[in-house]
Design a protein around this motif. Structure first.
Motif, PDB file in Angstrom:
ATOM      1  N   ARG A 555      32.908 116.019 -90.024  1.00 44.02           N
ATOM      2  CA  ARG A 555      34.005 116.938 -90.351  1.00 44.02           C
ATOM      3  C   ARG A 555      33.505 118.362 -90.495  1.00 44.02           C
ATOM      4  NH1 ARG A 555      36.921 120.058 -90.106  1.00 44.02           N
ATOM      5  NH2 ARG A 555      38.977 120.396 -91.050  1.00 44.02           N
ATOM      6  N   GLN A 556      32.322 118.554 -91.039  1.00 44.74           N
ATOM      7  CA  GLN A 556      31.735 119.889 -91.158  1.00 44.74           C
ATOM      8  C   GLN A 556      31.330 120.365 -89.766  1.00 44.74           C
ATOM      9  OE1 GLN A 556      30.853 121.704 -94.307  1.00 44.74           O
ATOM     10  NE2 GLN A 556      30.758 123.344 -92.816  1.00 44.74           N
ATOM     11  N   GLY A 557      32.078 121.294 -89.196  1.00 49.45           N
ATOM     12  CA  GLY A 557      31.773 121.824 -87.874  1.00 49.45           C
ATOM     13  C   GLY A 557      32.323 121.004 -86.721  1.00 49.45           C
ATOM     14  N   LEU A 558      32.823 119.784 -86.989  1.00 50.87           N
ATOM     15  CA  LEU A 558      33.404 118.896 -85.979  1.00 50.87           C
ATOM     16  C   LEU A 558      32.445 118.603 -84.826  1.00 50.87           C
ATOM     17  CD1 LEU A 558      37.070 120.291 -85.913  1.00 50.87           C
ATOM     18  CD2 LEU A 558      36.250 118.181 -86.986  1.00 50.87           C
ATOM     19  N   GLY A 559      31.150 118.544 -85.138  1.00 55.70           N
ATOM     20  CA  GLY A 559      30.174 118.169 -84.126  1.00 55.70           C
ATOM     21  C   GLY A 559      30.274 116.689 -83.764  1.00 55.70           C
ATOM     22  N   LYS A 560      30.062 116.351 -82.492  1.00 52.30           N
ATOM     23  CA  LYS A 560      30.217 114.980 -82.000  1.00 52.30           C
ATOM     24  C   LYS A 560      28.909 114.463 -81.414  1.00 52.30           C
ATOM     25  CE  LYS A 560      35.028 115.930 -80.639  1.00 52.30           C
ATOM     26  NZ  LYS A 560      36.004 115.906 -79.524  1.00 52.30           N
ATOM     27  N   ARG A 561      28.703 113.165 -81.540  1.00 53.30           N
ATOM     28  CA  ARG A 561      27.605 112.491 -80.842  1.00 53.30           C
ATOM     29  C   ARG A 561      27.953 111.019 -80.673  1.00 53.30           C
ATOM     30  NH1 ARG A 561      22.776 111.146 -85.041  1.00 53.30           N
ATOM     31  NH2 ARG A 561      23.904 111.425 -87.011  1.00 53.30           N
ATOM     32  N   VAL A 562      27.319 110.398 -79.702  1.00 53.60           N
ATOM     33  CA  VAL A 562      27.545 108.974 -79.440  1.00 53.60           C
ATOM     34  C   VAL A 562      26.369 108.183 -79.986  1.00 53.60           C
ATOM     35  CG1 VAL A 562      27.842 107.216 -77.649  1.00 53.60           C
ATOM     36  CG2 VAL A 562      28.957 109.449 -77.404  1.00 53.60           C
ATOM     37  N   ILE A 563      26.669 107.132 -80.739  1.00 55.32           N
ATOM     38  CA  ILE A 563      25.617 106.287 -81.308  1.00 55.32           C
ATOM     39  C   ILE A 563      25.850 104.839 -80.885  1.00 55.32           C
ATOM     40  CG2 ILE A 563      25.242 107.804 -83.280  1.00 55.32           C
ATOM     41  CD1 ILE A 563      26.894 105.901 -84.991  1.00 55.32           C
ATOM     42  N   ALA A 564      24.784 104.065 -80.912  1.00 53.32           N
ATOM     43  CA  ALA A 564      24.879 102.652 -80.538  1.00 53.32           C
ATOM     44  C   ALA A 564      25.534 101.850 -81.654  1.00 53.32           C
ATOM     45  CB  ALA A 564      23.497 102.101 -80.230  1.00 53.32           C
ATOM     46  N   ARG A 565      26.243 100.824 -81.246  1.00 50.18           N
ATOM     47  CA  ARG A 565      26.970  99.986 -82.212  1.00 50.18           C
ATOM     48  C   ARG A 565      26.051  99.464 -83.311  1.00 50.18           C
ATOM     49  NH1 ARG A 565      28.413  97.150 -85.592  1.00 50.18           N
ATOM     50  NH2 ARG A 565      29.912  95.422 -85.650  1.00 50.18           N
ATOM     51  N   GLU A 566      24.852  99.034 -82.957  1.00 47.62           N
ATOM     52  CA  GLU A 566      23.964  98.418 -83.940  1.00 47.62           C
ATOM     53  C   GLU A 566      23.310  99.427 -84.890  1.00 47.62           C
ATOM     54  OE1 GLU A 566      21.751  98.911 -79.988  1.00 47.62           O
ATOM     55  OE2 GLU A 566      23.715  98.207 -80.691  1.00 47.62           O
ATOM     56  N   THR A 567      23.437 100.730 -84.594  1.00 51.79           N
ATOM     57  CA  THR A 567      22.806 101.756 -85.456  1.00 51.79           C
ATOM     58  C   THR A 567      23.809 102.439 -86.390  1.00 51.79           C
ATOM     59  OG1 THR A 567      23.107 103.561 -83.849  1.00 51.79           O
ATOM     60  CG2 THR A 567      21.098 102.205 -83.647  1.00 51.79           C
TER      61      THR A 567
END
Length: 577
Positions: A555-567
């Protein structure tokens, strides 16, 4: 918690009276609801944030050895009368009669009842020191409540009171509470300053305010750009000013100065900077019985600071004036003083009862021009070093162009929100309420006291004012209503719904404070509520999620990234620490 079961009445409608973003977003986000002027209900989301802030405060206060209690909200007015504050506090103190005609007050602060408790139970120095605190509802009947929780009439406050057998012990606890408050505000993610402050109606010998720097702040503080000096505008000091070059040197004499009742006109008449003119500001001090005139002398380019002036009068006159009021032209004239031409020479002869106070910047000043206490006349060549026993005090407003009193570095003025205040009360309350203990020699002594307050509900506004963006609430990690919201992009897709529920349960098992947005609303509406409410993170369960790829949005800055389901769990645990 599932969003479909959460009572969070969000709305797109902007409250008509919302000036500050914190007020607007807390109403739109379903955190609070107004119940009257300056009165608010805390809905589930607001209560949750308030509880998290209270939890941080409790953790730190307990670690410093303070003990939590809860005092009564309604207090007998007799305690306030005993301390002398019942009349002093003013109309902000709400008092009423119960059915037996006993006067009571709704407490804005609890010095009197806590002193009464200690008076009844602490008898020996061996039981000291002691620090008791509470987080409780308070009431202050603000004349103009505004800005939502920022200046409400009913509010939640943490107040602590310490009792000591010596001033040295009080000094140590004052510094410990300074450290505790700093720790609290750091944990809450705030950019804050501790500044020298006026003690106001609570009283005491020394106090410090903790303020959050924000453009919307109602208060002003002066901060040195080279050292750690910081002070509220009401008591901010400054270094001795540098004298201008064109000094108006003249022998002492009376000079005819027609039509020069203002500093501007007098400066133009003599063609000298206002720095060398001595200005008189006449006020009347409102006492418990009647009023008393007081004249303040400053340099012509300075302005009188109201709080400094009131404190200066009370100190020099040994009075307890409630306030300083303006005097009309007629009232000044009735004193026998010519408006616009008042000066230091003979003013006490004209008005024997008047209190006379000079600003410290005038100490030993010469080459001055001041009123002659005669219409259309001024004295030139005035040298204050030739006067005896003048009462010099700091009464002028500090300005951004002034320099630091400690290192002579440049000062800057910042807008601020007061969120905490710590006081050295000394024996102000113990003496007035006859609260004493036996010292090591068996002698009765008055308790030395400290007082330490935090505006808990106001902190909600302060956090948002410092952090929020145009889309909605941005809470600090320690105060966010939920640490993460799991957003199922399409709740009609049974596979996504099942995956979102599985992740939700997994996060709950890891003790992460999680919200599952399982509503049948469209994805855009869910994202808008995430941005408005301000959970720390959002996990997006979209089509890629079925392939093990989860989008994580801060929410702070609305930065996005994709992470693996298991992590997911280890990634969030790391992000939330």
């Amino acid at each position: 918690m599932r969003f479909s079961q959460l009572f969070a009445p969000t709305t797109k409608e902007i409250p008509k009276d919302a000036v500050l973003k914190s007020h607007r977003f807390m109403v739109q986000g379903g955190f609070i609801q107004q119940m009257g002027s300056g009165l608010y209900h805390f809905l589930p989301l607001g209560h949750k944030v308030l509880s998290k802030i209270r939890g941080v405060i409790k953790e730190v206060m307990d670690s410093y050895g303070a003990q939590e209690c809860t005092l009564g909200f309604v207090v007998p007015a007799s305690l306030w009368q005993e301390s002398g504050r019942f009349e002093q506090y003013g109309k902000e103190l709400l008092s009423f009669l119960d059915r037996k005609n006993n006067p009571c007050v709704l407490s804005p602060t609890h010095e009197e009842p806590i002193t009464e408790i200690i008076k009844a139970h602490i008898k020996s120095y061996k039981q000291l020191p002691l620090n008791l605190y509470q987080t409780h509802t308070k009431f202050r009947d603000e004349i103009r409540p505004r800005f939502g929780l920022m200046r409400a009439r009913e509010f939640v406050m943490k107040d602590a009171y310490s009792f000591h057998a010596s001033t040295e012990c009080l000094d140590r606890e004052f510094e410990r509470m300074h450290a505790a408050y700093s720790e609290i505000f750091i944990k809450l993610g705030l950019d804050f300053r501790a500044v020298e402050a006026d003690s106001g109606a609570i009283g005491g010998s020394k106090s410090k305010e903790f303020v959050v720097l924000a453009e919307c702040g109602e208060d002003s503080v002066f901060v040195c750009q080279q050292c750690n000096y910081a002070a509220n505008v009401e008591i901010a000091k400054r270094a001795k000013r540098t004298e201008p070059d064109n000094v108006p040197k003249a022998r002492f004499a009376k000079f005819h100065t027609p039509n020069t009742p203002t500093i501007e006109a007098l400066s133009a008449f003599f063609k000298v900077p206002p720095y060398f003119l001595m200005k008189a500001v006449i006020k009347k001090a409102r006492l418990h019985e009647g009023t008393r005139p007081v004249v303040f002398f400053l340099r012509g380019d300075d302005q009188l600071e109201g709080t400094k002036a009131l404190n200066a009068f009370n100190k020099s006159a040994q009075q307890n004036a409630l306030e300083l009021e303006e005097m009309s032209v007629q009232e000044i004239t009735e004193l026998g003083l010519p408006v616009g031409y008042i000066g230091a020479y003979g003013v006490k002869n004209l008005v024997p009862d008047i209190e006379v106070i000079f600003d410290v910047d005038l100490q030993e000043a010469d080459c001055l021009i001041c009123g002659a206490n005669e219409l259309d006349a001024h004295f030139v060549g005035v040298d204050l070093s030739t006067f005896a026993n003048l009462n010099y005090q700091d009464i002028a407003q500090t300005r951004p162009e002034d320099t630091c009193p400690e290192c002579q570095g440049p000062l800057s003025e910042k807008r601020s929100i007061e969120v905490g205040h710590i006081f050295k009360l000394g024996n102000k309350y113990s003496k007035s309420m006859e609260a004493r203990y036996l010292d090591q020699e068996g002698r009765l002594q008055y308790f030395e006291m400290g007082c330490y307050g935090i505006g808990v509900s106001r902190l909600m506004s302060a956090i948002l004012e410092q952090n929020s963006d145009k889309k909605g609430c941005v809470w600090s990690k320690a105060s966010a209503p939920f640490e993460v919201v799991v957003i199922v992009a399409n709740s009609k897709d049974s596979a996504l719904e099942a995956l979102g529920t599985a992740i939700y349960e997994e996060l709950k098992g890891a003790k992460i404070d999680v919200l599952l947005d399982d509503r049948l609303d469209r994805f855009g509406a869910k994202m808008a509520d995430f941005e408005l409410i301000g959970c720390s993170y959002a996990l997006i369960i979209g089509k890629q999620a079925l392939e093990g790829q989860i989008e994580l949005i801060a929410r702070q800055g609305l930065g996005k990234r994709v992470i693996a389901r298991e992590t997911i769990v280890p990634t969030l645990l790391e992000a939330l620490t």
